[in-house]
Design a protein around this motif. Structure first.
Motif, short mmCIF file in Angstrom:
data_model
loop_
_atom_site.label_atom_id
_atom_site.label_comp_id
_atom_site.label_asym_id
_atom_site.label_seq_id
_atom_site.Cartn_x
_atom_site.Cartn_y
_atom_site.Cartn_z
N THR A 20 0.85 -1.19 0.00
CA THR A 20 0.00 0.00 0.00
C THR A 20 0.88 1.23 0.00
O THR A 20 1.79 1.36 0.82
N TRP A 34 -2.41 8.64 -10.27
CA TRP A 34 -1.29 7.74 -10.02
C TRP A 34 -0.70 7.27 -11.34
O TRP A 34 -1.45 6.96 -12.28
N GLY A 66 -7.11 1.46 -5.87
CA GLY A 66 -6.83 2.67 -5.12
C GLY A 66 -8.08 3.17 -4.44
O GLY A 66 -9.18 2.61 -4.60
N SER A 74 -4.83 9.92 -0.80
CA SER A 74 -5.12 8.74 -1.60
C SER A 74 -4.15 7.62 -1.27
O SER A 74 -3.01 7.87 -0.84
N GLU A 75 -4.61 6.43 -1.45
CA GLU A 75 -3.76 5.25 -1.33
C GLU A 75 -3.93 4.40 -2.57
O GLU A 75 -5.01 4.38 -3.18
N MET A 76 -2.87 3.71 -2.95
CA MET A 76 -3.00 2.68 -3.97
C MET A 76 -2.45 1.38 -3.41
O MET A 76 -1.54 1.38 -2.58
N CYS A 91 2.61 9.89 -7.72
CA CYS A 91 1.30 10.47 -7.45
C CYS A 91 1.34 11.94 -7.87
O CYS A 91 2.38 12.61 -7.72
#
Lengths: 115, 111
Positions: A20, A34, A66, A74-76, A91
């Motif tokens: 992550t 992203w 994501g 934000s997270e991916m 990002c």
């Protein structure tokens, strides 16, 4: 104003694991995109989020996902890592009122190595 | 592919010389941009040229746009060693509306 912050900067994982990555956009920016950068494929678009909704998606397998939170962070996530997932993940944020049409502001990236 | 094609892939010049990089797309041109990337770092925006513009200047940078040929060029005048980096063009053309990058030109400026 603080720039786009990505964490972690470097990480090493083994095949089959998941990872992550996190991105904090510039304050006030609501769009987060992203990109994956590799020597062979260059910069490839993964996805874009705006107001917690995925607005746009590139041609990557479902292992790549994501999300975006109410504070625009934000997270991916990449599941079941493969050797080919080794890359610099970038990002970028923008104001994003409509579809992005202007400058993107990039973070320094997260360098993922899969062994 | 919607990806931009950049030419040359690599360019090595002496300090003080001019550097020219070219970029072309198969899709329509929409708000074409140029970015710079120092080795392993993030991208930094340099300049944006709109579809109705033909030329734009910013400091030592000069960008031209030919929408009929779907191509752009970036000229860096009086190069410095600190200009050593990879340069990418980027275009909002394409079906998904995202920014699509070229493959980049790696510029090396020798002192």
């Amino acid at each position: 104003k603080a720039g786009v912050t990505q964490t972690p900067r470097y990480l090493i994982k083994t095949r089959g694991q998941q990872v992550t990555l996190s991105c904090s956009p510039i304050s006030g920016h609501r769009s987060v995109s992203w990109y994956q950068q590799t020597p062979g494929q260059g910069l490839q678009f993964l996805f874009e989020y705006f107001s917690e909704t995925q607005r746009n998606k590139g041609n990557f397998p479902g292992r790549f996902s994501g999300r975006q939170f109410s504070n625009s962070r934000s997270e991916m996530n990449v599941s079941t890592l493969e050797l080919g997932d080794s890359a610099l993940y970038l990002c970028a944020s923008s104001l994003g009122q409509g579809r992005p049409t202007g400058e993107l502001f990039f973070g320094e990236g997260s360098r993922l190595t899969v062994l | 592919s919607q990806q931009g094609e950049e030419d040359p892939q690599a360019l090595s010049i002496q300090e003080g010389e001019n550097a020219t990089m070219n970029c072309s797309y198969k899709t329509s041109i929409n708000n074409l941009q140029w970015y710079r990337q120092n080795s392993g770092r993030g991208l930094v925006h340099l300049i944006l040229i709109r579809s109705n513009e033909r030329e734009k200047h910013s400091g030592r940078l000069r960008v031209t746009l030919d929408t009929s040929k779907k191509s752009s060029s970036l000229l860096i005048t009086a190069s410095r060693a600190a200009d050593t980096a990879s340069y990418f063009c980027a275009n909002y053309g394409g079906s998904q509306g995202n920014l699509i990058f070229g493959k980049g030109t790696k510029l090396s400026v020798k002192p």
